[in-house]
Write an enzyme that holds these catalytic residues in place. Structure first.
Site, mmCIF file in Angstrom:
data_model
loop_
_atom_site.group_PDB
_atom_site.id
_atom_site.type_symbol
_atom_site.label_atom_id
_atom_site.label_comp_id
_atom_site.label_asym_id
_atom_site.label_seq_id
_atom_site.Cartn_x
_atom_site.Cartn_y
_atom_site.Cartn_z
ATOM 1 C CD GLU A 1 -2.913 -1.262 2.279
ATOM 2 O OE1 GLU A 1 -2.846 -0.415 3.183
ATOM 3 O OE2 GLU A 1 -3.749 -2.180 2.248
ATOM 4 C CG HIS B 1 -6.127 -0.468 4.784
ATOM 5 N ND1 HIS B 1 -5.021 -1.268 4.868
ATOM 6 C CD2 HIS B 1 -6.959 -0.889 5.780
ATOM 7 C CE1 HIS B 1 -5.165 -2.131 5.871
ATOM 8 N NE2 HIS B 1 -6.340 -1.913 6.437
HETATM 9 P P1 NAI Z 1 -11.469 -12.208 13.707
HETATM 10 O O1 NAI Z 1 -10.208 -12.748 14.263
HETATM 11 O O2 NAI Z 1 -12.568 -11.834 14.612
HETATM 12 O O3 NAI Z 1 -12.043 -13.274 12.647
HETATM 13 C C1 NAI Z 1 -11.261 -13.957 11.711
HETATM 14 C C2 NAI Z 1 -11.933 -15.300 11.438
HETATM 15 O O4 NAI Z 1 -11.217 -15.934 10.380
HETATM 16 C C3 NAI Z 1 -11.904 -16.244 12.637
HETATM 17 O O5 NAI Z 1 -13.195 -16.749 12.875
HETATM 18 C C4 NAI Z 1 -10.928 -17.343 12.195
HETATM 19 O O6 NAI Z 1 -11.238 -18.597 12.746
HETATM 20 C C5 NAI Z 1 -11.122 -17.330 10.704
HETATM 21 N N1 NAI Z 1 -10.004 -17.925 9.958
HETATM 22 C C6 NAI Z 1 -8.681 -17.899 10.254
HETATM 23 N N2 NAI Z 1 -7.977 -18.551 9.319
HETATM 24 C C7 NAI Z 1 -8.879 -18.997 8.413
HETATM 25 C C8 NAI Z 1 -8.763 -19.747 7.219
HETATM 26 N N3 NAI Z 1 -7.571 -20.175 6.764
HETATM 27 N N4 NAI Z 1 -9.891 -20.053 6.542
HETATM 28 C C9 NAI Z 1 -11.108 -19.634 6.994
HETATM 29 N N5 NAI Z 1 -11.274 -18.921 8.126
HETATM 30 C C10 NAI Z 1 -10.179 -18.604 8.819
HETATM 31 O O7 NAI Z 1 -11.036 -10.990 12.794
HETATM 32 P P2 NAI Z 1 -11.934 -9.743 12.341
HETATM 33 O O8 NAI Z 1 -11.888 -8.694 13.383
HETATM 34 O O9 NAI Z 1 -13.245 -10.240 11.875
HETATM 35 O O10 NAI Z 1 -11.058 -9.196 11.111
HETATM 36 C C11 NAI Z 1 -11.001 -9.902 9.883
HETATM 37 C C12 NAI Z 1 -9.989 -9.264 8.959
HETATM 38 O O11 NAI Z 1 -10.345 -7.919 8.671
HETATM 39 C C13 NAI Z 1 -8.561 -9.197 9.521
HETATM 40 O O12 NAI Z 1 -7.664 -9.573 8.498
HETATM 41 C C14 NAI Z 1 -8.358 -7.730 9.829
HETATM 42 O O13 NAI Z 1 -6.996 -7.359 9.705
HETATM 43 C C15 NAI Z 1 -9.196 -7.085 8.734
HETATM 44 N N6 NAI Z 1 -9.622 -5.712 9.025
HETATM 45 C C16 NAI Z 1 -9.554 -4.786 8.018
HETATM 46 C C17 NAI Z 1 -9.958 -3.488 8.215
HETATM 47 C C18 NAI Z 1 -9.912 -2.497 7.106
HETATM 48 O O14 NAI Z 1 -9.946 -1.291 7.372
HETATM 49 N N7 NAI Z 1 -9.869 -2.921 5.875
HETATM 50 C C19 NAI Z 1 -10.434 -3.043 9.533
HETATM 51 C C20 NAI Z 1 -10.553 -4.110 10.508
HETATM 52 C C21 NAI Z 1 -10.138 -5.384 10.251
#
Ligand code: NAI
Length: 410
Positions: free
Chosen positions: A270, A293
């Site tokens: 980015e 982002h």
């Molecule tokens: P979280 O940790 O609550 O949920 C992630 C889920 O993915 C968990 O349920 C986990 O078991 C599952 N997971 C892990 N590896 C996996 C795989 N190989 N296959 C399938 N499922 C898998 O995380 P959250 O808070 O929901 O965030 C998700 C993503 O969003 C993160 O990558 C975070 O960095 C990103 N994010 C991006 C933002 C943005 O501004 N674009 C802002 C906030 C979060």
């Protein structure tokens, strides 16, 4: 005598850097913390060293670096708040060794991301973003062809965590069918249906939205084969991490119309400044919505981050609770009422608890409750004792070899 031991809130100096949301200042002030200084910008490293010398609690966002060296100049700091999602800007292990818990707000922007995903889903299905560009450019593409409602469509959620499950609830509210895939068994919300494999999800979904963390398994998870395994004419949304999708493979699938569109908020590389252009093969492809982002970046999320992190710092300062600390033994502690609470942070070595107990026993103090938790090299023990603590007790606790810090709360 005992009352003089307690560190009054109005003497606790709170330094907030980088224009942290005013909700944080209000949170501290409403709870009796009157010495709150809020800097609108990130201090330079030398300025930071001067500023942190006298601070007890420091709040930063992502641009202030608290490395081992900066922490060495901050003898009074007893807690650090990262008013953001990540904590990479702080040497959290070095902070732990100094007995300083570090807090953040990892999920305060969950709803913001989920809302944008729904908005992007609608924009993609309606082809509205591309049409807007055409109208801006001077044409009038008034047509229903290729524009669809999201109602009745299947959204496939990859990663059913904080964000994925929120998307699920909102999507069902719009009448969408929800399927999800997660490597951990998750309780489905509403009528959402788990599927056994990612490939099953890809074959079933009109829209695939990614909400996984960055791990070895998710890096390049959506490679050329997986993108080709999506339905012809489907849409891909990535607001998770840039490395989860192969951008070249996605660009190729969009150019040859295997996919009808995509929305991408995160990229493997980015730009580092607002003026720098994004280097991505996705630029210029029609019906591809690119955002910088910002999926989690809203005023509401900033406000929530302000109160959430300030709340964790106050819970630690007022009652020793370390819930949500990223680097510290986690103890959930209720307010201690009309008793004294002793906090003892020490090296995690054998015999520590026994030494602390003998000091307290030697004072003839009645212990009402005791909690111990350890993490890596640090141990944290909390005693609620009958109101009989003294400066002498604090001195003896601090003199125990291996002690990092001790405090008594009243
Ligand atoms: P979280 O940790 O609550 O949920 C992630 C889920 O993915 C968990 O349920 C986990 O078991 C599952 N997971 C892990 N590896 C996996 C795989 N190989 N296959 C399938 N499922 C898998 O995380 P959250 O808070 O929901 O965030 C998700 C993503 O969003 C993160 O990558 C975070 O960095 C990103 N994010 C991006 C933002 C943005 O501004 N674009 C802002 C906030 C979060």
């Amino acid at each position: 005598m005992a009352a003089t031991l307690s560190f009054p809130r109005e003497k606790i100096r709170v330094l907030l850097c980088e224009g942290i949301h005013p909700s944080a200042v209000a949170y501290f002030e409403e709870r009796g913390y009157t010495q709150v200084e809020s800097l609108p910008r990130a201090p330079s490293p030398s300025e930071l060293r001067d500023l942190v010398k006298d601070a007890h609690i420091v709040g930063i966002r992502s641009r202030t670096v608290l490395d081992r060296d900066a922490l060495a100049h901050a003898g009074r700091i007893f807690a650090i708040g990262c008013f953001c999602i990540g904590t990479d800007q702080v040497d959290v292990e070095s902070a732990a060794e100094r007995g300083i818990p570090v807090f953040n707000a990892p999920h305060a922007n969950t709803r913001s991301v989920a809302e944008l995903v729904i908005g992007l889903s609608i924009m993609l299905e309606r082809d509205a973003f591309r049409k807007s560009g055409l109208v801006h450019a001077g044409s009038w593409p008034k047509s229903a062809a290729g524009a669809r409602e999201v109602r009745g469509k299947t959204i496939g959620i990859v990663g059913y965590g904080h964000i994925g499950s929120q998307v699920s609830v909102l999507a069902e509210g719009l009448g969408m069918r929800v399927v999800f895939y997660d490597i951990v068994p998750k309780l489905p919300l509403g009528n959402a249906a788990p599927v056994a494999t990612l490939d099953e999800l890809l074959a079933a979904s009109d829209i695939v939205t990614l909400h996984v963390p960055q791990t070895a398994a998710t890096t390049n998870m959506m490679d050329a084969a997986r993108i080709r395994a999506m339905r012809r004419g489907a849409f891909l949304i990535n607001t998770s991490r840039g490395v989860v999708v192969d951008p070249e493979a996605l660009a190729a699938a969009l150019r040859d119309r295997h996919l009808a569109g995509a929305a991408v908020d995160v990229f493997p590389k980015e730009p580092l400044s607002p003026e720098a252009p994004l280097d991505s093969p996705l630029r210029g492809i029609p019906n591809v919505i690119l955002t910088p982002h910002v999926a989690g970046s809203t005023e509401e999320a900033q406000e929530k981050i302000g109160t959430e992190v300030a709340g964790k710092l106050v819970a630690y300062s007022d009652r020793g609770s370390t819930v949500g600390a990223v680097n510290f033994p986690e103890l959930t502690l209720a307010p201690h009422g009309p008793v004294n609470r002793v906090l003892h942070i020490h090296e995690n070595v054998p015999g520590m608890l026994q030494r602390i107990n003998s000091v307290i026993a030697a004072e003839g103090i009645n212990v009402l409750a005791q909690h111990l938790e350890t993490r890596k090299t640090v141990g944290y023990v909390v005693f609620d004792i009958e109101r009989s603590a003294s400066t002498a007790l604090l001195g003896r606790l601090k003199a125990i070899p291996g002690t990092i810090r001790a405090r008594i709360l009243y």
